[in-house]
Design a protein around this motif. Structure first.
Motif, PDB file in Angstrom:
ATOM      1  N   ASN A   1     -10.484  52.267  48.870  1.00 45.42           N
ATOM      2  CA  ASN A   1     -10.024  51.044  48.061  1.00 45.42           C
ATOM      3  C   ASN A   1      -8.454  50.756  48.571  1.00 45.42           C
ATOM      4  O   ASN A   1      -8.006  51.407  49.284  1.00 45.42           O
ATOM      5  N   ALA A   2      -8.035  49.846  47.617  1.00 46.11           N
ATOM      6  CA  ALA A   2      -6.695  49.712  47.946  1.00 46.11           C
ATOM      7  C   ALA A   2      -5.865  50.819  47.579  1.00 46.11           C
ATOM      8  O   ALA A   2      -6.220  51.716  46.865  1.00 46.11           O
ATOM      9  N   TYR A   3      -4.744  51.105  48.406  1.00 45.21           N
ATOM     10  CA  TYR A   3      -3.959  52.279  48.175  1.00 45.21           C
ATOM     11  C   TYR A   3      -2.493  52.272  48.311  1.00 45.21           C
ATOM     12  O   TYR A   3      -1.980  51.025  48.943  1.00 45.21           O
ATOM     13  N   ARG A   4      -1.954  53.061  48.133  1.00 43.84           N
ATOM     14  CA  ARG A   4      -0.173  53.141  48.177  1.00 43.84           C
ATOM     15  C   ARG A   4      -0.143  53.292  49.605  1.00 43.84           C
ATOM     16  O   ARG A   4      -0.059  54.535  49.919  1.00 43.84           O
ATOM     17  N   SER A   5       0.755  52.360  50.340  1.00 40.05           N
ATOM     18  CA  SER A   5       1.381  52.751  51.541  1.00 40.05           C
ATOM     19  C   SER A   5       2.471  53.488  51.412  1.00 40.05           C
ATOM     20  O   SER A   5       3.420  53.028  50.525  1.00 40.05           O
ATOM     21  N   GLN A   6       2.843  54.406  52.337  1.00 39.95           N
ATOM     22  CA  GLN A   6       3.813  55.416  51.997  1.00 39.95           C
ATOM     23  C   GLN A   6       5.077  55.385  52.855  1.00 39.95           C
ATOM     24  O   GLN A   6       5.681  56.035  53.131  1.00 39.95           O
ATOM     25  N   TRP A   7       5.365  53.922  53.139  1.00 40.22           N
ATOM     26  CA  TRP A   7       6.580  53.687  53.890  1.00 40.22           C
ATOM     27  C   TRP A   7       7.606  54.035  53.021  1.00 40.22           C
ATOM     28  O   TRP A   7       7.426  53.736  51.637  1.00 40.22           O
ATOM     29  N   LEU A   8       8.906  54.549  53.325  1.00 41.72           N
ATOM     30  CA  LEU A   8      10.036  54.891  52.659  1.00 41.72           C
ATOM     31  C   LEU A   8      11.400  54.028  52.816  1.00 41.72           C
ATOM     32  O   LEU A   8      12.036  53.421  51.994  1.00 41.72           O
ATOM     33  N   ASP A   9      11.609  53.786  54.200  1.00 36.09           N
ATOM     34  CA  ASP A   9      12.463  53.034  54.670  1.00 36.09           C
ATOM     35  C   ASP A   9      12.143  52.395  55.939  1.00 36.09           C
ATOM     36  O   ASP A   9      11.721  52.942  57.042  1.00 36.09           O
ATOM     37  N   ILE A  10      12.471  51.159  56.140  1.00 32.19           N
ATOM     38  CA  ILE A  10      12.200  50.425  57.394  1.00 32.19           C
ATOM     39  C   ILE A  10      13.355  49.522  57.859  1.00 32.19           C
ATOM     40  O   ILE A  10      14.048  48.841  56.950  1.00 32.19           O
TER      41      ILE A  10
ATOM     42  N   THR B   1      -2.540  43.965  49.778  1.00 29.59           N
ATOM     43  CA  THR B   1      -3.657  44.654  50.483  1.00 29.59           C
ATOM     44  C   THR B   1      -3.099  46.314  50.806  1.00 29.59           C
ATOM     45  O   THR B   1      -4.153  47.046  50.520  1.00 29.59           O
ATOM     46  N   GLY B   2      -1.973  46.425  51.167  1.00 36.31           N
ATOM     47  CA  GLY B   2      -1.497  47.669  51.591  1.00 36.31           C
ATOM     48  C   GLY B   2      -0.203  47.759  50.704  1.00 36.31           C
ATOM     49  O   GLY B   2       0.849  47.443  51.228  1.00 36.31           O
ATOM     50  N   TYR B   3      -0.327  48.374  49.488  1.00 36.24           N
ATOM     51  CA  TYR B   3       0.805  48.585  48.472  1.00 36.24           C
ATOM     52  C   TYR B   3       1.991  49.256  49.226  1.00 36.24           C
ATOM     53  O   TYR B   3       1.807  50.493  49.324  1.00 36.24           O
ATOM     54  N   LEU B   4       3.054  48.733  49.429  1.00 38.27           N
ATOM     55  CA  LEU B   4       4.406  49.301  49.804  1.00 38.27           C
ATOM     56  C   LEU B   4       5.133  49.939  48.632  1.00 38.27           C
ATOM     57  O   LEU B   4       6.282  49.519  48.514  1.00 38.27           O
ATOM     58  N   ALA B   5       4.520  50.590  47.702  1.00 37.15           N
ATOM     59  CA  ALA B   5       5.002  51.184  46.511  1.00 37.15           C
ATOM     60  C   ALA B   5       5.899  52.097  46.534  1.00 37.15           C
ATOM     61  O   ALA B   5       6.731  52.451  45.628  1.00 37.15           O
ATOM     62  N   MET B   6       6.228  52.760  47.694  1.00 40.16           N
ATOM     63  CA  MET B   6       7.212  53.813  47.943  1.00 40.16           C
ATOM     64  C   MET B   6       8.496  53.268  48.626  1.00 40.16           C
ATOM     65  O   MET B   6       9.228  54.215  48.603  1.00 40.16           O
ATOM     66  N   LEU B   7       8.460  52.135  49.435  1.00 31.49           N
ATOM     67  CA  LEU B   7       9.598  51.510  49.915  1.00 31.49           C
ATOM     68  C   LEU B   7      10.892  51.232  49.106  1.00 31.49           C
ATOM     69  O   LEU B   7      10.706  50.677  48.082  1.00 31.49           O
ATOM     70  N   GLU B   8      11.781  52.118  49.555  1.00 30.21           N
ATOM     71  CA  GLU B   8      13.111  52.136  49.036  1.00 30.21           C
ATOM     72  C   GLU B   8      14.006  51.305  49.558  1.00 30.21           C
ATOM     73  O   GLU B   8      14.950  50.608  48.898  1.00 30.21           O
ATOM     74  N   GLN B   9      13.960  51.140  51.006  1.00 32.10           N
ATOM     75  CA  GLN B   9      15.096  50.144  51.557  1.00 32.10           C
ATOM     76  C   GLN B   9      14.502  49.640  52.678  1.00 32.10           C
ATOM     77  O   GLN B   9      13.524  50.089  53.268  1.00 32.10           O
ATOM     78  N   PHE B  10      14.927  48.329  52.849  1.00 38.48           N
ATOM     79  CA  PHE B  10      14.449  47.257  53.953  1.00 38.48           C
ATOM     80  C   PHE B  10      15.878  46.665  54.653  1.00 38.48           C
ATOM     81  O   PHE B  10      16.513  46.389  53.922  1.00 38.48           O
ATOM     82  N   ALA B  11      15.718  46.756  55.895  1.00 42.45           N
ATOM     83  CA  ALA B  11      17.096  45.934  56.579  1.00 42.45           C
ATOM     84  C   ALA B  11      16.278  45.090  57.647  1.00 42.45           C
ATOM     85  O   ALA B  11      15.591  45.574  58.542  1.00 42.45           O
ATOM     86  N   PHE B  12      16.766  44.054  57.774  1.00 46.46           N
ATOM     87  CA  PHE B  12      16.494  43.279  58.945  1.00 46.46           C
ATOM     88  C   PHE B  12      18.029  43.135  59.646  1.00 46.46           C
ATOM     89  O   PHE B  12      18.629  42.545  59.346  1.00 46.46           O
ATOM     90  N   VAL B  13      17.942  43.570  61.017  1.00 46.50           N
ATOM     91  CA  VAL B  13      19.154  43.798  61.715  1.00 46.50           C
ATOM     92  C   VAL B  13      19.457  42.533  62.762  1.00 46.50           C
ATOM     93  O   VAL B  13      18.526  42.316  63.515  1.00 46.50           O
ATOM     94  N   GLY B  14      20.638  41.794  62.805  1.00 54.95           N
ATOM     95  CA  GLY B  14      20.800  40.829  63.551  1.00 54.95           C
ATOM     96  C   GLY B  14      20.579  39.427  63.248  1.00 54.95           C
ATOM     97  O   GLY B  14      20.356  39.377  62.020  1.00 54.95           O
TER      98      GLY B  14
END
Length: 250
Positions: A128-137, A153-166
């Motif tokens: 079933n749908a689940y919590r994807s366990q990314w923390l920092d990307i 579809t894949g919930y990034l419910a644990m992601l706390e930080q995201f950065a796009f560099v450049g």
């Protein structure tokens, strides 16, 4: 990451502090083509992860196994089990109850990363749908014209930080639903939005988000539902809305 300055009378968002026992991400610079992320691995056999990129790409899942070559527009998927948990070692322990894997995505020789999406589900039967366990990307890639972080579809419910560099590619014109349902997202320190025209539902359902940086919104025409259900939001800097024609449910 400090909250943006506010005018008089505004609440001040608390600074987000990256947990000290998260493993360190490699430093990315403008000109790199790479995705790196920290993934939580629990001591069981159901740590599912899936993603998709284009062009042809290579994924190192960070568990000591061989890197995997994946064709463009094909889903890469992995499941960390209790043996992987043991192999990661106590040095990756987090006080929150998991160990951590460093996932690295790079283009294959002669290829470029042109699209990145984390909104995919592992193909395990009956899953079933689940919590994807990314923390920092962190992402770098001047050829990327499509990037999806959140979704249903894949919930990034644990992601706390995201950065796009450049510098982003001029073809990256939409960030609609980019962080959709990233319930734990608190920090977006780097994001080139200079060519973006659509930010509808960009932070929809980001329950924990307290502030956003001063994004370049000079070309944006659609901000509908941009901050809908951002229950913790305290600070929004002075966004340029001169081209916006739709702010419904913003």
């Amino acid at each position: 990451i400090s909250a943006p300055g506010m005018g008089s009378g505004g609440a001040t968002a608390d600074d987000w502090v990256r947990p000290a026992d998260w493993i360190t991400l490699p430093t990315l610079v403008d000109g790199d083509e790479k995705v790196v992320g920290v993934y939580a691995v629990y001591n069981h056999d159901s740590n599912f992860v899936a993603l998709r990129c284009s062009g042809a790409y290579t994924v190192d899942w960070g568990d000591g196994g061989a890197a995997e070559n994946v064709a463009a527009n094909t889903t890469a998927e992995h499941c960390y089990d209790s043996d992987d948990y043991a192999a990661l070692g106590a040095g990756t322990d987090c006080s929150r109850g998991y160990r951590q894997a460093l996932i690295t995505i790079t283009p294959q020789a002669g290829q470029n990363l042109t699209a990145v999406s984390f909104n995919y589900k592992h193909s395990q039967a009956g899953l079933n749908a689940y919590r994807s366990q990314w923390l920092d990307i962190a992402v770098a890639g001047g050829n990327i014209t499509s990037m999806v972080v959140g979704g249903t579809t894949g919930y990034l419910a644990m992601l706390e930080q995201f950065a796009f560099v450049g510098t982003a590619n001029a073809g990256l014109t939409t960030m609609a639903s980019m962080f959709y349902a990233c319930y734990s997202l608190q920090s977006v320190p780097l994001l080139d939005t200079s060519s973006v025209t659509n930010m509808s539902s960009m932070f929809f359902g980001c329950y924990s988000l307290q502030s956003v940086p001063l994004l370049d919104t000079s070309d944006v025409t659609n901000m509908s539902s941009m901050f809908q259900f951002c229950y913790s939001l305290q600070s929004v800097p002075l966004l340029d809305t001169s081209s916006v024609t739709n702010m419904s449910s913003m």
